[in-house]
Design a protein around this motif. Structure first.
Motif, PDB file in Angstrom:
ATOM      1  N   THR A 141      17.897  -7.127 -41.515  1.00 18.95           N
ATOM      2  CA  THR A 141      18.683  -6.298 -42.445  1.00 18.95           C
ATOM      3  C   THR A 141      19.846  -5.612 -41.748  1.00 18.95           C
ATOM      4  O   THR A 141      20.291  -4.545 -42.164  1.00 18.95           O
ATOM      5  CB  THR A 141      17.773  -5.233 -43.090  1.00 18.95           C
ATOM      6  N   SER A 142      20.332  -6.235 -40.658  1.00 18.89           N
ATOM      7  CA  SER A 142      21.346  -5.549 -39.854  1.00 18.89           C
ATOM      8  C   SER A 142      22.768  -6.007 -40.148  1.00 18.89           C
ATOM      9  O   SER A 142      23.702  -5.552 -39.492  1.00 18.89           O
ATOM     10  CB  SER A 142      21.053  -5.735 -38.360  1.00 18.89           C
ATOM     11  N   THR A 143      22.955  -6.911 -41.120  1.00 23.06           N
ATOM     12  CA  THR A 143      24.329  -7.337 -41.430  1.00 23.06           C
ATOM     13  C   THR A 143      24.564  -7.357 -42.944  1.00 23.06           C
ATOM     14  O   THR A 143      23.642  -7.581 -43.728  1.00 23.06           O
ATOM     15  CB  THR A 143      24.634  -8.761 -40.895  1.00 23.06           C
ATOM     16  N   MET A 144      25.794  -7.117 -43.317  1.00 26.21           N
ATOM     17  CA  MET A 144      26.218  -7.350 -44.706  1.00 26.21           C
ATOM     18  C   MET A 144      27.675  -7.790 -44.669  1.00 26.21           C
ATOM     19  O   MET A 144      28.370  -7.622 -43.658  1.00 26.21           O
ATOM     20  CB  MET A 144      26.061  -6.102 -45.572  1.00 26.21           C
ATOM     21  N   HIS A 145      28.139  -8.369 -45.763  1.00 26.61           N
ATOM     22  CA  HIS A 145      29.553  -8.749 -45.827  1.00 26.61           C
ATOM     23  C   HIS A 145      30.055  -8.764 -47.265  1.00 26.61           C
ATOM     24  O   HIS A 145      29.274  -8.698 -48.213  1.00 26.61           O
ATOM     25  CB  HIS A 145      29.811 -10.079 -45.110  1.00 26.61           C
ATOM     26  N   ARG A 146      31.380  -8.823 -47.342  1.00 25.99           N
ATOM     27  CA  ARG A 146      32.046  -8.947 -48.639  1.00 25.99           C
ATOM     28  C   ARG A 146      32.983 -10.150 -48.527  1.00 25.99           C
ATOM     29  O   ARG A 146      33.711 -10.276 -47.535  1.00 25.99           O
ATOM     30  CB  ARG A 146      32.855  -7.677 -48.923  1.00 25.99           C
ATOM     31  N   CYS A 147      32.976 -11.028 -49.525  1.00 28.46           N
ATOM     32  CA  CYS A 147      33.730 -12.283 -49.429  1.00 28.46           C
ATOM     33  C   CYS A 147      34.727 -12.370 -50.577  1.00 28.46           C
ATOM     34  O   CYS A 147      34.427 -11.964 -51.699  1.00 28.46           O
ATOM     35  CB  CYS A 147      32.797 -13.486 -49.511  1.00 28.46           C
ATOM     36  N   ARG A 148      35.893 -12.940 -50.272  1.00 29.43           N
ATOM     37  CA  ARG A 148      36.944 -13.045 -51.285  1.00 29.43           C
ATOM     38  C   ARG A 148      37.637 -14.402 -51.194  1.00 29.43           C
ATOM     39  O   ARG A 148      37.915 -14.886 -50.082  1.00 29.43           O
ATOM     40  CB  ARG A 148      37.984 -11.941 -51.062  1.00 29.43           C
TER      41      ARG A 148
END
Ligand SMILES: [Fe+2]
Length: 196
Positions: A141-148
């Motif tokens: 649970t140590s990463t997240m991202h936003r994609c476009r």
């Protein structure tokens, strides 16, 4: 008929490559990225031409299954259709490992990391993925991202491989002040399955 067979052939090459390199519980995602990239550089335009025939008129964000997690295949493989300029919320991946690769068009990925589940997110940076480029992350649970989708006019396509069914995850929104983010549980939809 020949068109459908060819369409299946290119999708099958992507799916089979994904499954062939994810038999271990902790697959080498750099090798997976290299091998999938090879398929995209070899078959990419033909694959995209066929996908555009099938989905070119669609302007909706769609998650399409190429392979569902099963007893013999512990991973799921999805194809994602991105409308022009579409952006996701900042999100984690339910603790699964994963790899996301552009097949057509360019995606911007803004990533954050944290040292534990109770720590604040720290911006890690931005990556730009063209066809055959991938980013990947380990389970946890140590990463997240936003994609476009970086195009304001064209649909983009991407391939996603996860170490399980990515159905439940969290989206995150920053508080007005400080560096704390609110987690919002998400239930992701599958919009269909592609014939492979
Ligand atoms: Fe993602």
């Amino acid at each position: 008929m020949a068109r459908m067979r060819r369409h299946r052939h290119h999708l099958k090459a992507l799916r089979d490559t994904a499954l062939a390199h994810t038999r271990e519980p902790h697959p080498d995602l750099a090798v997976l990225a290299r091998e999938l990239g090879r398929v995209v550089h070899r078959d990419g335009q033909a694959l995209v031409d066929d996908m555009v025939r099938l989905h070119g008129s669609s302007r909706d964000f769609r998650r399409l299954l190429l392979s569902r997690r099963g007893q013999l295949t512990p991973v799921s493989v999805l194809l994602v259709v991105w409308p022009p300029d579409h952006v996701t919320p900042s999100h984690d991946h339910g603790g699964l490992w994963g790899l996301e690769m552009s097949l057509h068009g360019a995606l911007e990925m803004e990533s954050w990391t944290r040292s534990s589940e109770h720590s604040d997110w720290q911006l890690r940076g931005r990556d730009w993925l063209g066809p055959g480029d991938a980013m990947w992350f380990d389970a946890g649970t140590s990463t997240m991202h936003r994609c476009r989708n970086m195009s304001r006019h064209e649909v983009a396509l991407s391939l996603h491989v996860y170490g399980g069914d990515l159905i439940d995850c969290n989206a995150y929104a920053p508080e007005a002040q400080g560096s704390h983010w609110h987690a919002m549980p998400q239930h992701l939809r599958i919009d269909g399955a592609l014939p492979v």
